[in-house]
Design an enzyme around this catalytic site. Structure first.
Site, PDB file in Angstrom:
ATOM      1  N   HIS A  88      10.574  36.390 -44.578  1.00 47.13           N
ATOM      2  CA  HIS A  88       9.333  35.637 -44.793  1.00 47.13           C
ATOM      3  C   HIS A  88       8.197  36.407 -44.156  1.00 47.13           C
ATOM      4  O   HIS A  88       8.369  37.042 -43.129  1.00 47.13           O
ATOM      5  CB  HIS A  88       9.429  34.238 -44.149  1.00 47.13           C
ATOM      6  CG  HIS A  88       8.386  33.313 -44.674  1.00 47.13           C
ATOM      7  ND1 HIS A  88       7.110  33.283 -44.172  1.00 47.13           N
ATOM      8  CD2 HIS A  88       8.435  32.427 -45.690  1.00 47.13           C
ATOM      9  CE1 HIS A  88       6.416  32.382 -44.848  1.00 47.13           C
ATOM     10  NE2 HIS A  88       7.182  31.846 -45.765  1.00 47.13           N
TER      11      HIS A  88
ATOM     12  N   ASP B  59      13.799  28.916 -49.918  1.00 48.30           N
ATOM     13  CA  ASP B  59      14.278  29.185 -51.285  1.00 48.30           C
ATOM     14  C   ASP B  59      15.760  29.488 -51.327  1.00 48.30           C
ATOM     15  O   ASP B  59      16.380  29.441 -52.385  1.00 48.30           O
ATOM     16  CB  ASP B  59      13.504  30.372 -51.871  1.00 48.30           C
ATOM     17  CG  ASP B  59      12.031  30.035 -52.008  1.00 48.30           C
ATOM     18  OD1 ASP B  59      11.243  30.526 -51.196  1.00 48.30           O
ATOM     19  OD2 ASP B  59      11.707  29.228 -52.897  1.00 48.30           O
TER      20      ASP B  59
HETATM   21  C1  SDX Z   1       8.104  32.014 -50.267  1.00 49.42           C
HETATM   22  O1  SDX Z   1       3.978  33.076 -47.779  1.00 49.42           O
HETATM   23  C2  SDX Z   1       4.602  31.968 -47.874  1.00 49.42           C
HETATM   24  O2  SDX Z   1       4.371  31.014 -47.113  1.00 49.42           O
HETATM   25  C3  SDX Z   1       5.581  31.885 -49.008  1.00 49.42           C
HETATM   26  C4  SDX Z   1       6.412  30.606 -49.076  1.00 49.42           C
HETATM   27  C5  SDX Z   1       5.569  29.419 -49.392  1.00 49.42           C
HETATM   28  O3  SDX Z   1       6.020  28.288 -49.084  1.00 49.42           O
HETATM   29  O4  SDX Z   1       4.517  29.568 -50.061  1.00 49.42           O
HETATM   30  O5  SDX Z   1       7.090  30.402 -47.841  1.00 49.42           O
HETATM   31  C6  SDX Z   1       7.464  30.692 -50.189  1.00 49.42           C
HETATM   32  O6  SDX Z   1       7.633  32.835 -50.993  1.00 49.42           O
HETATM   33  C7  SDX Z   1       9.261  32.332 -49.351  1.00 49.42           C
HETATM   34  C8  SDX Z   1       9.756  33.799 -49.513  1.00 49.42           C
HETATM   35  C9  SDX Z   1      10.645  33.829 -50.753  1.00 49.42           C
HETATM   36  N1  SDX Z   1      10.941  35.233 -51.123  1.00 49.42           N
HETATM   37  C10 SDX Z   1      12.202  35.699 -51.032  1.00 49.42           C
HETATM   38  O7  SDX Z   1      13.167  35.088 -50.557  1.00 49.42           O
HETATM   39  C11 SDX Z   1      12.379  37.086 -51.638  1.00 49.42           C
HETATM   40  C12 SDX Z   1      13.143  37.960 -50.641  1.00 49.42           C
HETATM   41  N2  SDX Z   1      12.283  38.178 -49.490  1.00 49.42           N
HETATM   42  C13 SDX Z   1      11.549  39.416 -49.432  1.00 49.42           C
HETATM   43  O8  SDX Z   1      10.985  39.764 -50.684  1.00 49.42           O
HETATM   44  C14 SDX Z   1      10.602  39.443 -48.244  1.00 49.42           C
HETATM   45  O9  SDX Z   1      11.268  38.963 -47.158  1.00 49.42           O
HETATM   46  C15 SDX Z   1       9.268  38.754 -48.342  1.00 49.42           C
HETATM   47  C16 SDX Z   1       8.493  39.146 -49.551  1.00 49.42           C
HETATM   48  C17 SDX Z   1       9.434  37.280 -48.300  1.00 49.42           C
HETATM   49  C18 SDX Z   1       8.509  39.229 -47.133  1.00 49.42           C
HETATM   50  O10 SDX Z   1       8.364  40.625 -47.331  1.00 49.42           O
HETATM   51  P1  SDX Z   1       7.756  41.539 -46.214  1.00 49.42           P
HETATM   52  O11 SDX Z   1       6.558  40.871 -45.618  1.00 49.42           O
HETATM   53  O12 SDX Z   1       7.598  42.926 -46.704  1.00 49.42           O
HETATM   54  O13 SDX Z   1       8.899  41.516 -45.131  1.00 49.42           O
HETATM   55  P2  SDX Z   1       8.774  42.194 -43.787  1.00 49.42           P
HETATM   56  O14 SDX Z   1       7.490  42.895 -43.557  1.00 49.42           O
HETATM   57  O15 SDX Z   1       9.166  41.164 -42.802  1.00 49.42           O
HETATM   58  O16 SDX Z   1       9.922  43.350 -43.904  1.00 49.42           O
HETATM   59  C19 SDX Z   1      10.390  43.895 -42.738  1.00 49.42           C
HETATM   60  C20 SDX Z   1      11.594  44.695 -43.113  1.00 49.42           C
HETATM   61  C21 SDX Z   1      11.355  45.745 -44.203  1.00 49.42           C
HETATM   62  O17 SDX Z   1      12.321  46.760 -44.001  1.00 49.42           O
HETATM   63  P3  SDX Z   1      11.929  48.043 -43.043  1.00 49.42           P
HETATM   64  O18 SDX Z   1      10.696  48.665 -43.658  1.00 49.42           O
HETATM   65  O19 SDX Z   1      11.672  47.479 -41.644  1.00 49.42           O
HETATM   66  O20 SDX Z   1      13.146  48.940 -43.089  1.00 49.42           O
HETATM   67  O21 SDX Z   1      12.619  43.838 -43.646  1.00 49.42           O
HETATM   68  C22 SDX Z   1      12.934  44.238 -44.956  1.00 49.42           C
HETATM   69  C23 SDX Z   1      11.758  45.022 -45.476  1.00 49.42           C
HETATM   70  O22 SDX Z   1      12.196  45.923 -46.488  1.00 49.42           O
HETATM   71  N3  SDX Z   1      13.165  43.017 -45.732  1.00 49.42           N
HETATM   72  C24 SDX Z   1      14.278  42.782 -46.416  1.00 49.42           C
HETATM   73  C25 SDX Z   1      14.109  41.493 -46.953  1.00 49.42           C
HETATM   74  N4  SDX Z   1      12.924  41.014 -46.584  1.00 49.42           N
HETATM   75  C26 SDX Z   1      12.339  41.966 -45.831  1.00 49.42           C
HETATM   76  N5  SDX Z   1      15.403  43.520 -46.630  1.00 49.42           N
HETATM   77  C27 SDX Z   1      16.355  42.947 -47.388  1.00 49.42           C
HETATM   78  N6  SDX Z   1      16.263  41.706 -47.922  1.00 49.42           N
HETATM   79  C28 SDX Z   1      15.161  40.965 -47.732  1.00 49.42           C
HETATM   80  N7  SDX Z   1      15.075  39.744 -48.272  1.00 49.42           N
END
Ligand code: SDX
Length: 393
Positions: free
Chosen positions: A270, A328
């Site tokens: 998130h 989700d």
């Molecule tokens: C919602 O914003 C909101 O409030 C949204 C929401 C709402 O109510 O409106 O809460 C609803 O959208 C919830 C999120 C639903 N999405 C997913 O479940 C999709 C999977 N999640 C990812 O796409 C991701 O976690 C995000 C998009 C939610 C957040 O992405 P970020 O901001 O890029 O994550 P981050 O900066 O915390 O990432 C840090 C690291 C990165 O790796 P490194 O560069 O450190 O090596 O964590 C990794 C990212 O690649 N990472 C993941 C991951 N999420 C982040 N790796 C694997 N699987 C994942 N799900």
């Protein structure tokens, strides 16, 4: 200090706006709507009470609650010609594509809500959306499966009315299940608002130009559809179905860690929460309640999700990055158990988030100081160049 909460200066410089509606503390995993913890609201309210809270700033008393419900009931029907908008689509159109079009079309069918500076006009637009989006979402599903549209039954509660429009046919009544209706109201409450997420920021940015409220909400639906945002519930089920068995969990986790493709573990992580999403904990509990009610506690999909959750929560990659299951991750499993098809998960998220979107749109338009949004950029293109006429290129 800003209001009741303390923010670090760095955070304040990135804040897109002031809002009094929702407060999130990502480190502590807190979520408040108008100061009330989400846990209390999800436990003790229904969705329309929470919608009243988001819109007007207070939980309704008995009289206000009855008035709110009665006003919503006046608006649940669609202009009869709106059914033609649905019929312009192929039957296999994704419900989100249909909802974007039909909610946007409300700007043409209800043109008297264009004056965004008028509080009464804003209120009518809000009530029309809260009342009609469930009908539009349910009709998007009925159109998909080739069944006739079912009209709302205003004597039913909000959740039961939606379930009626989704599952009843002219030949068979929908028999409400109070446990499922309660669980569905909770799903709507948990998804109702969430500060300046991508889709809410979209509604505010579009609305900052003075655009029509229905056009703004159609833009919010478009943004929510993405798999990184509201589309994650549908994407989570798709991932679990592809995974199929606990023996393949390691393969998917490795794929997420290797980053060999842009694969992310759907339902995890998130932008704001660096702790468990408080909604996820409530949704997980709701999962157990619904599956027990339906005698599906041995549901293989749920067991696979629980095993994936366990392994991911113990895996260094996820732990160090503070990637927890989000709302989700569980919501799709609950809705699937209720007989709701994957394609409708995000449509239901949009139905719920309409309460937050329109509350934030009203809050923005009520502020006489608000200006048109105009984000800036870092330019990383070419330096100034001499023009080259065509014959020399
Ligand atoms: C919602 O914003 C909101 O409030 C949204 C929401 C709402 O109510 O409106 O809460 C609803 O959208 C919830 C999120 C639903 N999405 C997913 O479940 C999709 C999977 N999640 C990812 O796409 C991701 O976690 C995000 C998009 C939610 C957040 O992405 P970020 O901001 O890029 O994550 P981050 O900066 O915390 O990432 C840090 C690291 C990165 O790796 P490194 O560069 O450190 O090596 O964590 C990794 C990212 O690649 N990472 C993941 C991951 N999420 C982040 N790796 C694997 N699987 C994942 N799900």
């Amino acid at each position: 200090k800003h209001g009741y909460f303390t923010y670090d200066p760095g955070f304040m410089s990135t804040a897109a706006c002031n809002s009094a509606i929702t407060y999130i503390d990502g480190e502590q995993g807190l979520l408040y709507y108008r100061g009330y913890p989400i846990e209390d609201l999800a436990e003790s309210c229904d969705f329309l009470e929470v919608s009243h809270l988001l819109l007007h700033g207070e939980l309704p008393d008995h009289k206000q609650r009855e008035e709110f419900i009665s006003t919503i009931s006046e608006h649940t029907m669609l202009h009869d010609q709106m059914s033609n908008v649905f019929r312009g689509f192929r039957r296999d159109a994704h419900p989100m594509a249909v909802m974007i079009a039909v909610v946007g079309a409300m700007a043409a069918f209800y043109p008297d809500n264009n004056n965004v500076a008028d509080p009464e006009s804003r209120k009518v637009a809000a009530m029309r959306l809260l009342a009609k989006v469930p009908t539009i979402a349910a009709w998007s599903y009925k159109y998909n499966i080739g069944q006739p549209f079912m009209y709302p039954k205003n004597k039913l509660g909000y959740a039961e009315n939606f379930m009626h429009m989704m599952f009843a046919t002219p030949c068979e009544e929908y028999v409400p299940n109070p446990i499922l209706a309660r669980a569905f109201e909770r799903i709507l409450i948990l998804h109702a608002d969430h500060e300046q997420n991508a889709s809410t920021s979209t509604v505010r940015l579009v609305g900052s130009s003075g655009a029509n409220p229905f056009a703004c909400i159609a833009a919010g639906i478009a943004s929510l559809w993405g798999p990184s945002h509201g589309g994650a519930n549908e994407a989570t089920l798709k991932m679990l179905e592809e995974m199929g068995d606990v023996s393949r969990i390691g393969e998917f986790i490795k794929r997420a860690k290797d980053k060999s493709d842009s694969f992310k573990l759907m339902g995890f992580g998130h932008r704001v929460y660096r702790n468990m999403d408080p909604r996820a904990s409530i949704m997980r509990k709701t999962c157990h309640e619904v599956l027990n009610e339906l005698g599906l506690h041995d549901d293989p999909m749920f067991k696979l999700a629980m095993e994936l959750e366990k392994i991911a929560l113990e895996d260094d990659y996820f732990v160090t990055r503070k990637l927890y299951p989000n709302v989700d991750f569980y919501s799709g499993i609950v809705m699937r158990a209720m007989g709701i098809p994957n394609s409708m998960f995000t449509a239901i998220f949009a139905l719920a988030r309409t309460a937050g979107w329109i509350s934030q749109w009203c809050e923005m338009n009520a502020d006489p100081e608000q200006k048109i949004g105009r984000p800036r950029q870092m330019y990383v293109g070419s330096a100034r160049r001499e023009f080259m006429p065509l014959h020399k290129r």
